[in-house]
Motif scaffolding. Structure first.
Motif, PDB file in Angstrom:
ATOM      1  N   GLY A 250      31.997  46.230  35.618  1.00 11.77           N
ATOM      2  CA  GLY A 250      31.514  45.009  36.232  1.00 11.77           C
ATOM      3  C   GLY A 250      31.864  43.783  35.413  1.00 11.77           C
ATOM      4  N   TYR A 251      32.812  42.982  35.917  1.00 12.38           N
ATOM      5  CA  TYR A 251      33.232  41.734  35.272  1.00 12.38           C
ATOM      6  C   TYR A 251      33.605  41.940  33.798  1.00 12.38           C
ATOM      7  N   VAL A 252      34.442  42.911  33.556  1.00 14.41           N
ATOM      8  CA  VAL A 252      34.915  43.194  32.194  1.00 14.41           C
ATOM      9  C   VAL A 252      35.744  42.011  31.708  1.00 14.41           C
ATOM     10  N   HIS A 253      35.387  41.466  30.536  1.00 16.26           N
ATOM     11  CA  HIS A 253      36.118  40.288  30.063  1.00 16.26           C
ATOM     12  C   HIS A 253      36.252  40.205  28.542  1.00 16.26           C
ATOM     13  N   GLY A 290      31.506  31.663  36.835  1.00 19.90           N
ATOM     14  CA  GLY A 290      30.987  31.117  35.590  1.00 19.90           C
ATOM     15  C   GLY A 290      30.591  32.148  34.557  1.00 19.90           C
ATOM     16  N   TYR A 291      30.998  33.409  34.744  1.00 20.18           N
ATOM     17  CA  TYR A 291      30.633  34.455  33.786  1.00 20.18           C
ATOM     18  C   TYR A 291      31.491  34.405  32.523  1.00 20.18           C
ATOM     19  N   ASP A 316      55.285  44.235  31.979  1.00 20.93           N
ATOM     20  CA  ASP A 316      56.322  43.206  32.039  1.00 20.93           C
ATOM     21  C   ASP A 316      55.745  41.834  32.350  1.00 20.93           C
ATOM     22  N   ASP A 317      54.693  41.778  33.141  1.00 22.76           N
ATOM     23  CA  ASP A 317      54.114  40.488  33.502  1.00 22.76           C
ATOM     24  C   ASP A 317      52.730  40.724  34.101  1.00 22.76           C
ATOM     25  N   ILE A 318      51.949  39.652  34.157  1.00 18.38           N
ATOM     26  CA  ILE A 318      50.568  39.718  34.634  1.00 18.38           C
ATOM     27  C   ILE A 318      50.311  38.548  35.575  1.00 18.38           C
ATOM     28  N   ARG A 319      49.587  38.824  36.659  1.00 19.00           N
ATOM     29  CA  ARG A 319      49.049  37.768  37.502  1.00 19.00           C
ATOM     30  C   ARG A 319      47.551  38.044  37.700  1.00 19.00           C
ATOM     31  N   TYR A 320      46.750  36.995  37.604  1.00 21.26           N
ATOM     32  CA  TYR A 320      45.326  37.146  37.890  1.00 21.26           C
ATOM     33  C   TYR A 320      44.886  35.966  38.753  1.00 21.26           C
ATOM     34  N   CYS A 321      43.876  36.188  39.558  1.00 23.17           N
ATOM     35  CA  CYS A 321      43.353  35.139  40.432  1.00 23.17           C
ATOM     36  C   CYS A 321      41.926  34.793  40.018  1.00 23.17           C
ATOM     37  N   PRO A 322      41.692  33.569  39.492  1.00 25.50           N
ATOM     38  CA  PRO A 322      40.351  33.184  39.042  1.00 25.50           C
ATOM     39  C   PRO A 322      39.501  32.540  40.142  1.00 25.50           C
ATOM     40  N   TYR A 323      40.054  32.443  41.356  1.00 30.96           N
ATOM     41  CA  TYR A 323      39.384  31.675  42.416  1.00 30.96           C
ATOM     42  C   TYR A 323      38.519  32.560  43.311  1.00 30.96           C
ATOM     43  N   HIS A 324      37.478  31.930  43.878  1.00 33.18           N
ATOM     44  CA  HIS A 324      36.644  32.587  44.882  1.00 33.18           C
ATOM     45  C   HIS A 324      35.991  31.505  45.735  1.00 33.18           C
ATOM     46  N   PRO A 325      35.975  31.677  47.059  1.00 27.90           N
ATOM     47  CA  PRO A 325      35.414  30.616  47.919  1.00 27.90           C
ATOM     48  C   PRO A 325      33.918  30.390  47.713  1.00 27.90           C
ATOM     49  N   GLU A 326      33.218  31.331  47.088  1.00 30.46           N
ATOM     50  CA  GLU A 326      31.787  31.168  46.854  1.00 30.46           C
ATOM     51  C   GLU A 326      31.477  30.998  45.360  1.00 30.46           C
ATOM     52  N   GLY A 327      32.471  30.573  44.598  1.00 32.22           N
ATOM     53  CA  GLY A 327      32.272  30.394  43.168  1.00 32.22           C
ATOM     54  C   GLY A 327      31.263  29.302  42.855  1.00 32.22           C
ATOM     55  N   THR A 328      30.681  29.368  41.662  1.00 29.21           N
ATOM     56  CA  THR A 328      29.733  28.353  41.218  1.00 29.21           C
ATOM     57  C   THR A 328      30.396  27.286  40.352  1.00 29.21           C
ATOM     58  N   VAL A 329      31.611  27.544  39.885  1.00 31.16           N
ATOM     59  CA  VAL A 329      32.376  26.566  39.104  1.00 31.16           C
ATOM     60  C   VAL A 329      33.280  25.819  40.073  1.00 31.16           C
ATOM     61  N   GLU A 330      33.053  24.532  40.207  1.00 37.46           N
ATOM     62  CA  GLU A 330      33.708  23.767  41.264  1.00 37.46           C
ATOM     63  C   GLU A 330      35.232  23.861  41.216  1.00 37.46           C
TER      64      GLU A 330
END
Length: 399
Positions: A250-253, A290-291, A316-330
């Motif tokens: 769960g939300y490993v970071h 915001g975690y 070889d390369d990495i892509r990640y998506c930090p966005y979410h339509p219900e996020g708390t960080v504007e």
């Protein structure tokens, strides 16, 4: 290090004003292919050992920062041979280092060449060098190698009439202590140093079957123009992260929260060994919620990369998506075509890399991963837990 000091006399006018490693191959200097490949495997510093037309080699260093590794150049004041060039670079060397010939391309997992093996304990002594070897159908242009187990026992002259044989592929993993075997210059690594190491049982060899070409003669330079673009276009494995590479807690970071899935690193190494591009694609909505922040994501991926490289594997390369339509960080609260099940991360990687769609695939642990694969036109494979190595072998058809 890349040996880039040869005269290239057999290439005639092509090398009259240009060092052989800078001859144009497939629209780019040949060194571009070598340096770009080193960047894939995570090498951060590359030293070019120049001689003939050394000012061109030095100029190349200033222009090639686009690849990522820091390039520097050491020019020999007079011809010192391949062994002499190595000796002159003594102060720049790490305790262990990779050495490449600047006029040949050999497609192999470079990190595998650095891994300890059975040759590490024979007679209680580590080898001073390990050579990447290639079996070819016609060895008429090359000296050959005699191998017993993991040790090179001798070098032989070119076989009369050619024929199949094992040859030196021009890539070496070396220990700096090898320099003690170089007494003076000029000195040839191939003729004056390696045979002595073989005779003393201090030279290891590993055979690889990847694509190989030496651009030292006009015929092979011509072949390289067509073959290199073909070889660099290859299938890719797109791997989800949480639930595929690591246990989804769960939300490993951060590394203290990270646990590798069984067989994950070995699965990546298998794909590396088979010549696949290996990409990581991961939704990271924890940033939007915001975690944690993007720096935490990048730091964890950097740590993962270091851990994988120590075991002969790499992404070889990495892509990640930090966005979410219900996020708390504007700043991150919005829809994104990178967020799976949308295919944006996959499509972006396919735009930036010469991916061959035929044979490419996605492995994920949720329906959204498979939906992203379908939207990108690739097969998707579900991973339900257990050994990722076993699952990857299934996807590869048991190979």
């Amino acid at each position: 290090m890349i040996l880039a000091g040869g005269l290239g006399t057999r290439l005639g006018e092509r090398t009259r004003d240009t060092p052989k490693p800078l001859v144009t191959v497939a629209g780019r200097p040949f060194l571009d292919h070598l340096v770009g490949n080193l960047a894939r495997f995570g090498f951060e510093r590359v030293l070019l050992l120049g001689g003939y037309r050394g000012e061109r080699i030095a100029g190349y260093c200033h222009d090639a920062s686009r690849f990522g590794p820091i390039l520097s150049c050491l020019l020999e004041p007079e011809p010192a041979g391949t062994g002499g060039a190595l000796l002159q670079a003594r102060d720049a060397l790490d305790e262990e280092f990779l050495l490449l010939n600047g006029d040949s391309f050999f497609d192999l997992n470079l990190l595998d060449l650095a891994l300890p093996g059975a040759d590490e304990t024979e007679n209680g002594e580590r080898p001073l060098a390990r050579v990447a070897l290639r079996r070819i159908a016609d060895a008429g242009r090359y000296g050959t190698v005699e191998l017993a187990g993991g040790r090179i026992t001798a070098f032989a002259e070119r076989p009369a009439g050619g024929g199949e044989a094992v040859i030196n592929g021009g890539i070496y993993w070396m220990r700096r202590a090898l320099l003690e075997r170089i007494a003076s210059t000029p000195c040839s690594l191939e003729r004056d140093v390696l045979p002595g190491l073989a005779a003393d049982g201090r030279l290891a060899g590993r055979c690889y079957d990847g694509a190989f070409i030496d651009i030292g003669i006009p015929e092979d330079l011509g072949r390289a123009q067509e073959l290199l673009p073909r070889w660099t276009r290859r299938p890719a494995a797109f791997l989800d992260r949480d639930g595929v590479l690591n246990v989804d807690h769960g939300y490993v970071h951060h590394r203290g929260h990270f646990e590798w899935v069984e067989g994950a690193v070995d699965a990546i190494k298998l794909l590396n060994d088979r010549g696949y591009y290996v990409f990581l694609i991961t939704n990271q909505s924890g940033v939007a919620r915001g975690y944690y922040d993007e720096q935490a994501v990048r730091a964890l991926h950097g740590w993962m990369g270091e851990a994988m490289r120590r075991r002969g594997a790499h992404l070889d390369d990495i892509r990640y998506c930090p966005y979410h339509p219900e996020g708390t960080v504007e700043a991150y609260r919005r829809p994104s075509d990178w967020r799976k099940p949308a295919p944006g991360m996959i499509l972006d990687l396919m735009r930036h890399w010469p991916v061959e769609p035929a044979g490419s695939f996605v492995i994920g642990d949720t329906a959204t991963d498979l939906q992203a694969a379908e939207a990108a036109g690739l097969p998707g494979h579900l991973f339900r837990g257990g050994s990722l190595l076993h699952r990857v072998r299934e996807v590869l058809g048991g190979r």
